[in-house]
Enzyme design. Structure first.
Site, short mmCIF file in Angstrom:
data_model
loop_
_atom_site.label_atom_id
_atom_site.label_comp_id
_atom_site.label_asym_id
_atom_site.label_seq_id
_atom_site.Cartn_x
_atom_site.Cartn_y
_atom_site.Cartn_z
N HIS A 103 0.84 -1.19 0.00
CA HIS A 103 0.00 0.00 0.00
C HIS A 103 0.88 1.24 0.00
O HIS A 103 2.10 1.17 0.10
CB HIS A 103 -0.92 0.00 1.23
CG HIS A 103 -0.19 0.15 2.53
ND1 HIS A 103 0.56 -0.85 3.11
CD2 HIS A 103 -0.07 1.21 3.37
CE1 HIS A 103 1.10 -0.43 4.23
NE2 HIS A 103 0.73 0.83 4.42
N HIS A 105 0.56 5.87 0.99
CA HIS A 105 -0.23 6.93 1.61
C HIS A 105 0.06 8.27 0.95
O HIS A 105 1.13 8.48 0.37
CB HIS A 105 0.11 7.08 3.10
CG HIS A 105 0.14 5.81 3.88
ND1 HIS A 105 -1.00 5.16 4.26
CD2 HIS A 105 1.18 5.09 4.38
CE1 HIS A 105 -0.67 4.07 4.95
NE2 HIS A 105 0.64 4.01 5.03
N GLU A 109 4.82 8.32 6.71
CA GLU A 109 4.63 7.31 7.77
C GLU A 109 5.91 7.17 8.57
O GLU A 109 6.98 6.87 8.02
CB GLU A 109 4.25 5.97 7.16
CG GLU A 109 4.16 4.83 8.18
CD GLU A 109 3.76 3.51 7.54
OE1 GLU A 109 2.77 3.49 6.79
OE2 GLU A 109 4.47 2.49 7.77
N HIS A 148 4.90 0.46 0.12
CA HIS A 148 5.62 -0.34 1.10
C HIS A 148 4.73 -1.44 1.67
O HIS A 148 3.53 -1.51 1.38
CB HIS A 148 6.15 0.55 2.23
CG HIS A 148 5.08 1.37 2.91
ND1 HIS A 148 4.60 2.55 2.39
CD2 HIS A 148 4.38 1.17 4.06
CE1 HIS A 148 3.67 3.05 3.19
NE2 HIS A 148 3.51 2.21 4.21
N HIS A 281 9.14 23.54 29.80
CA HIS A 281 9.66 23.89 28.48
C HIS A 281 8.51 24.11 27.51
O HIS A 281 7.35 23.92 27.87
CB HIS A 281 10.58 22.77 27.96
CG HIS A 281 9.84 21.51 27.62
ND1 HIS A 281 9.35 20.65 28.59
CD2 HIS A 281 9.48 20.96 26.42
CE1 HIS A 281 8.74 19.63 28.01
NE2 HIS A 281 8.79 19.80 26.69
N HIS A 283 7.83 24.13 22.83
CA HIS A 283 8.40 23.84 21.51
C HIS A 283 8.05 24.96 20.54
O HIS A 283 6.87 25.27 20.35
CB HIS A 283 7.89 22.50 21.00
CG HIS A 283 8.24 21.36 21.92
ND1 HIS A 283 9.47 20.76 21.91
CD2 HIS A 283 7.52 20.77 22.90
CE1 HIS A 283 9.50 19.81 22.84
NE2 HIS A 283 8.32 19.81 23.46
N GLU A 288 3.01 19.26 19.77
CA GLU A 288 3.64 18.02 20.22
C GLU A 288 2.59 16.92 20.37
O GLU A 288 1.57 17.11 21.03
CB GLU A 288 4.35 18.25 21.56
CG GLU A 288 4.93 16.99 22.19
CD GLU A 288 5.60 17.27 23.52
OE1 GLU A 288 5.84 16.31 24.27
OE2 GLU A 288 5.90 18.45 23.82
N HIS A 327 4.80 23.38 29.30
CA HIS A 327 4.35 22.15 29.95
C HIS A 327 5.51 21.43 30.61
O HIS A 327 6.68 21.78 30.41
CB HIS A 327 3.66 21.21 28.95
CG HIS A 327 4.51 20.85 27.77
ND1 HIS A 327 4.82 21.73 26.75
CD2 HIS A 327 5.12 19.68 27.42
CE1 HIS A 327 5.57 21.15 25.85
NE2 HIS A 327 5.78 19.90 26.23
N GLU A 341 7.96 12.00 22.18
CA GLU A 341 7.47 13.31 21.76
C GLU A 341 7.63 13.38 20.25
O GLU A 341 8.72 13.10 19.74
CB GLU A 341 8.29 14.44 22.37
CG GLU A 341 8.37 14.44 23.89
CD GLU A 341 9.28 15.55 24.40
OE1 GLU A 341 9.84 16.31 23.56
OE2 GLU A 341 9.43 15.67 25.62
#
Length: 421
Positions: A103, A105, A109, A148, A281, A283, A288, A327, A341
């Site tokens: 298949h 996408h 992935e 894949h 911290h 991002h 996230e 957070h 993460e």
């Protein structure tokens, strides 16, 4: 909130939504007491929680289970967690010989192998192929549009798949069986140069997952391409990558600087020991998406304008933190907390509250927060993504660790996403 002590004749204590300061009231109505016990900081939020932070957690245990001969799958997308628009996740298991069919996408992935082993195959747009075996802690990454497959080996396997679109569903992919089933036989005949009778037994719909025999050794399945193998590996052995260790745990960063083919998804594998915490911290590059592998913890997310909300998390949960919101994740159990993460980005980036304050004029920090030398002198210029301060007796050891870590910071780079062992 805890059960009665061993040997006590009293019944287990039933948690009530009453804070230690008396706020709240008893809950005598219909309720799920087991769920309340699992989420003590959501049932009785800290007094610092406030405002309208949306739900940022969903458990794979609450997701629909798709059962097939050859394995199962379940997914967490925007249907289950509406805030999670950047990434979606699929938890999948394959039996020995079970196949996630050929298949592709429209999305990238990214995968982390949880248990067992599998064989993955892929072919790129230039006819270069890739066949490899993956085991626990290994990653794979297939760019959008690359065909894949995945097949369980002798012990079967379980893995996490992550896609760079929160609305993605693994049940709505582009599969070889589905395409064959919806192509006229005369077209298939003309395309492959064989009689229409060759397609009499093809599946009538998408196969998705099916049972097959366990494949032979890797070398026995090699297929030589006249164009060679892909130039950038689709596989990365994350656990073989030396971690950045700090008091309280460790972090392994995997983005395009470590795993060059992974241009759409960056990640960190975080280990938090009992008593440790992923430091305060945020991002600066994207939302996230988290997946909890072992243990239990709690996370408070600060959204600005007085808004903050605490969530309890455990193995199998998905967590989410919107872009740039502050957070932390604290280990609240007796076992090590491991989680991933992940970000829709080609790089990992975070901003440490501690480091930011340490690299800002101290008089400014002191006047802003009305704090004195006790805090100012403890600030660290070198980032510790995981922290642990079990007691005040270790202050002297901390000073020594800071000197040692300062040297490591010069060796590996101050940014967490740039540190390489």
């Amino acid at each position: 909130m805890n059960p009665a002590e061993p040997g006590s004749s009293s019944k287990p204590v039933i948690p009530q939504p009453i804070r230690s300061d008396g706020a709240g009231n008893v809950d005598l109505g219909p309720r799920d007491i087991l769920r309340d016990r699992e989420n003590p900081d959501m049932f009785v939020p800290p007094s610092t929680d406030n405002g309208l932070i949306p739900n940022l957690k969903f458990s794979f245990s609450d997701a629909h289970m798709q059962l097939n001969f050859g394995g199962w799958s379940r997914e967490v997308t925007v249907r289950e967690l509406p805030i999670a628009t950047t990434l979606a996740g699929v938890n999948m298991s394959l039996t020995p010989g079970g196949v996630r069919e050929l298949h592709w996408h429209q999305q990238a992935e990214w995968s982390y192998m949880l248990l067992g082993s599998a064989r993955i195959t892929a072919v790129d747009q230039n006819g270069r192929n890739f066949i490899a075996d993956v085991g626990p802690g290994d990653l794979w990454y297939f760019p959008p549009g690359i065909p894949h497959s995945i097949q369980g080996l002798a012990e079967g396997c379980e893995f996490l798949l992550v896609f760079d679109d929160g609305g993605f569903s693994d049940l709505n992919t582009l599969s070889i069986s589905d395409w064959f089933a919806h192509t006229p036989p005369e077209v298939l005949s003309a395309n492959f140069g064989v009689p229409e009778s060759a397609f009499e037994c093809i599946p009538k719909e998408q196969v998705y997952i099916y049972q097959d025999q366990v494949p032979g050794p890797l070398e026995s399945q090699r297929v030589e391409s006249p164009y060679g193998e892909i130039p950038l590996s689709f596989k990365h052995q994350l656990l073989a990558q030396p971690p950045l260790r700090t008091p309280g745990g460790s972090v392994r960063i995997v983005d395009s600087s470590y795993f060059p083919i992974s241009r759409n998804i960056a990640a960190a594998l975080v280990e938090i020991e009992p008593g440790g915490m992923r430091e305060l911290h945020w991002h600066p590059n994207n939302d996230e998406w988290q997946y909890y592998l072992t243990g239990q913890g709690r996370m408070t997310v600060f959204g600005g304008d007085g808004a903050a909300r605490t969530f309890n998390v455990r193995a199998g949960d998905v967590g989410y933190v919107p872009f740039a919101q502050g957070h932390y994740i604290q280990n609240t159990g007796t076992d090590t907390l491991w989680f991933l993460e992940m970000f829709r980005s080609d790089r990992f980036a975070d901003v440490s509250l501690n480091q930011w304050m340490a690299l800002t004029p101290h008089e400014l920090v002191s006047s802003n927060l009305n704090v004195g030398p006790e805090l100012i002198d403890a600030l660290r210029k070198v980032k510790w993504p995981v922290v642990k301060y079990p007691d005040q007796d270790q202050d002297q050891d901390q000073d020594q660790d800071q000197d040692q870590d300062q040297d490591q910071g010069h060796e590996h780079g101050h940014g967490l996403g740039k540190q390489k062992e």
